[in-house]
Design an enzyme around this catalytic site. Structure first.
Site, PDB file in Angstrom:
ATOM      1  N   GLY A 515       0.779  -1.229   0.000  1.00  0.00           N
ATOM      2  CA  GLY A 515       0.000   0.000   0.000  1.00  0.00           C
ATOM      3  C   GLY A 515       0.807   1.273   0.000  1.00  0.00           C
ATOM      4  CD  GLU A 696       1.775  -7.926   5.054  1.00  0.00           C
ATOM      5  OE1 GLU A 696       2.484  -8.345   4.119  1.00  0.00           O
ATOM      6  OE2 GLU A 696       0.548  -8.064   5.091  1.00  0.00           O
TER       7      GLU A 696
END
Length: 736
Positions: A515, A696
């Site tokens: 993103g 992440e």
């Protein structure tokens, strides 16, 4: 704008705003409770109705009879939706589970009915009046039992090859003087985000508008259209604030699909908030894995053979948990065989949860590396340095776009005082505590995808940026504003950001760590186009144009930025598209995690004392929000290591600890001070912004670092997560 070659000097390289620590621009709305989440839009007044989902009481079988008459007569009830009234519902492209039992039941708590009433309480009460008879059939719920019939599926779109062969693994492993051959288990896990799945749906003729909690707007439009049989052009979604997702809100779940169905049946706007217990068995989760790791090495620790066999289960048509992704790229090794097996299980769908593949894959692989380090007598950090590679091991012609992995290891080891580590397990005490150090490597893909933005310049110099990017607590509002402010040379407080409306230019949304890199590149493209429009409006045509301090300057002449909009708002739209750089280069993020733990020698209880993460993730757009993301990942990793497990009742096929009382996640008392360091790097192959994702990466490697520290403290190797005290207390050393 198209990005086909590595970036040279870029308009954001000066880092006047980008790369600087800024607090979240939407922060005041969140801390004052004025940021409206999906269920909090209250401008529909008395017209708003409420829905409640009744889940199946069996895990596998068929509805033989369903009687809704009493529920339909209950006070306030407007409609009762079942498979008999919905008509056929389709399936989205990404998830495979069906939105309602029709009439076959494929997993426990699959919706069998939705009640719509004037109030939530009336809907809930009426749901209890529905009578359902089932023909129960035997189901497959146990991964270990199904392991023997599991198969290797074809290559998966989102998980890559399910089987990889390089060299001759069998021969190399057999010949290796040092071998590791162990099996590791990771459990089913729930996303357990703070905000439950929630949607409000409203029809206007054949057009549908929904407030919802979703991470990827474009997938949501596509999948909701496929489920409802409605052209996606007739659907509009809005999700400006998401209270956590971790992949669990990637695209359409039952709240959104059934809110739309219920609103059509009741002819009223309908709010549907999933009750927490139904989320665990009726939405997606991270599936259990069994992973066999085989490592063959020379006496000096250099890997010659890497084998990784992994088993996971899913509904028919579902995907594997792609645990072999990190094994394919993290270390050298001329011979490797990686295989992912899939068993069909009648449990709710196994799907994406923060760092799918890398997080559970490293939970096994990085313990195996620790075991190898002990066997060859090497420091675990040194073992990893010796096995560094600068090219994709399966494709030597494909270099990494950037790989400061060894720097992460060395910087982390020095900052953590790794040399103070007990070199022999179970040798350090602090009162009643056995103390140990552990570390693990981190890797996560760095995808970047086409993303667009619309930028509006007003006469007062205010910029408004619109894009369908979502903010799931990650700081998207802030980094979008920073990028626009940097490009247009204006203060951050002169930039307004509007996100997560499907009418805005499309991005890949929040998912897969793509993103931030994607949306800022899209904003870069739109602002680059706006700069050209501003120059034309102001009559500048020289190459030395400078945008700074709210002005445009060139060759001794200057003008206010807002003057370019003196005849009306200046609006442009553009996107960043990509060529083949991701094929020519292996684009990844890297890191290293270090942990110190204490294990109570009387009770076996584990406490994390301190942790350090060192991350290399391209240009860090905002150190404040990036650090927050990594700390969030580390917290999640502590949960994965020590407590998180969806406990399966194998008799009836349901997760029995299906709420936040039974499913344990870390609380403040579990989390010590966590340190984060960023290695200074930019990656010119990503975009002109040269950034990658980081959210992440902060999770991958955390759990095995803790597991390795527990072994160092106790001398007891636990290969079955979570590391609860019952798994080692009976084996603690005599000193305990």
């Amino acid at each position: 704008m198209r990005f086909d070659a590595p970036a040279g000097e870029s308009l954001v390289d000066r880092q006047a705003v980008v790369g600087r620590p800024h607090p979240r621009i939407e922060g005041p709305l969140k801390v004052t409770g004025t940021a409206p989440y999906a269920a909090e839009h209250d401008d529909l007044g008395d017209d708003l109705a409420y829905a409640y989902v009744l889940g199946a009481a069996i895990a596998k079988g068929r509805i033989s009879r369903i009687d809704t008459a009493e529920a339909e007569r209950a006070p306030g009830v407007l409609a009762v939706v079942t498979h008999k009234t919905t008509g056929p519902l389709g399936v989205g492209k990404f998830y495979v589970q069906k939105m309602i039992a029709a009439p076959d039941v494929e997993h426990y708590h699959q919706p069998v009915a939705v009640v719509v009433a004037e109030s939530f309480e009336q809907a809930r009460a009426a749901a209890g009046l529905i009578s359902v008879d089932y023909d129960r059939t035997g189901g497959s719920f146990d991964l270990e039992a199904a392991k023997g019939v599991a198969r290797i599926p074809v290559e998966e779109e989102f998980g890559g090859p399910t089987e990889t062969r390089v060299g001759d693994f069998s021969a190399a492993f057999a010949a290796a003087p040092v071998k590791i051959d162990q099996t590791y288990v990771t459990p089913d896990q729930a996303h357990a985000m703070m905000e439950p799945h929630a949607s409000i749906a409203r029809w206007d003729g054949d057009r549908l508008f929904c407030w919802t909690s979703i991470q990827q707007m474009n997938w949501g439009l596509r999948d909701l259209g496929l489920i409802l049989g409605v052209p996606k052009e007739n659907i509009r979604l809005s999700s400006p604030y998401v209270g956590g997702g971790f992949g669990g809100k990637g695209t359409v779940q039952i709240d959104l699909a059934l809110a739309a169905v219920a609103a059509r049946a009741a002819r009223r706007p309908v709010k549907l908030v999933l009750q927490r217990p139904i989320m665990f068995n009726a939405t997606i989760h991270r599936p259990r894995t069994l992973q066999r790791i085989r490592l063959g090495a020379q006496a000096d620790g250099r890997l010659t053979a890497i084998g990784h066999d992994s088993w996971s289960g899913n509904l028919a048509g579902g995907r594997t948990e792609p645990t072999t992704l990190p094994t394919a790229l993290l270390y050298r090794g001329e011979n490797r065989r990686l295989r992912r097996y899939l068993a069909v299980l009648d449990l709710t769908e196994g799907q994406a949860m923060r760092a799918p593949g890398e997080a559970p894959g490293l939970m096994a692989f990085e313990i195996a590396m620790d075991e190898l380090a002990e066997k060859v007598g090497l420091d675990p950090v040194e073992l990893r340095i010796r096995n560094d590679t600068q090219v994709d091991p399966a494709r030597p012609d494909r270099p990494f776009s950037s790989r400061p992995f060894v720097e992460c290891l060395r910087v982390g080891a020095e900052a953590f005082a790794w040399t103070d580590r007990p070199t022999s397990p179970a040798t350090r005490q602090d009162g009643r505590w056995l103390v140990g150090y552990g570390m693990a490597s981190a890797i996560r893909g760095a995808p970047i995808n086409k993303a667009g933005a619309r930028v509006r310049l007003q006469h007062d110099g205010v910029l408004t940026v619109e894009t369908d990017m979502t903010d799931i607590g990650t700081g998207s509002y802030t980094i979008v504003a920073q990028t626009a402010a940097e490009m247009m040379g204006t203060p951050l407080d002169q930039v307004k950001v509007r996100l997560a409306d499907s009418n805005f230019p499309e991005t890949p949304g929040s998912g897969g760590q793509a993103g931030a890199a994607s949306v800022t590149a899209g904003v870069y493209a739109a602002c680059h186009k706006l700069r050209e429009a501003v120059a034309r409006e102001l009559g500048f045509n020289t190459p030395d144009l400078v945008f700074a301090d709210g002005e445009v300057r060139s060759s001794g002449r200057s003008a206010k930025l807002g003057d370019a909009a003196r005849n009306g708002d200046l609006v442009v739209e553009d996107s960043m598209a990509y060529g083949d750089l991701k094929d020519r280069y292996a684009q990844q993020t890297f890191g290293a995690h270090f942990a110190e733990v204490g294990v109570d020698r009387y009770t076996g209880v584990i406490r994390v004392r301190r942790m350090l993460a060192v991350c290399a993730a391209g240009r860090i757009l905002n150190p404040v929000t990036a650090r927050s993301q990594v700390i969030g990942g580390m917290t999640m990793g502590i949960g994965a290591a020590l407590m998180e497990e969806m406990v399966l009742d194998k008799r009836f096929g349901l997760f029995i600890n299906h709420d936040l009382a039974g499913y344990e996640v870390p609380v403040h008392a579990d989390i010590p001070h966590l340190d984060v360091m960023f290695v200074d790097e930019v990656d010119a192959t990503m975009s002109p912004v040269k950034a990658k994702g980081v959210g992440e990466l902060g999770l991958t490697g955390v759990a095995p670092a803790i597991a390795n520290a527990v072994y160092n403290a106790t001398g007891v190797r636990v290969r079955d997560y979570p590391l609860t005290l019952d798994k080692h207390i009976h084996r603690l050393p005599a000193i305990a």
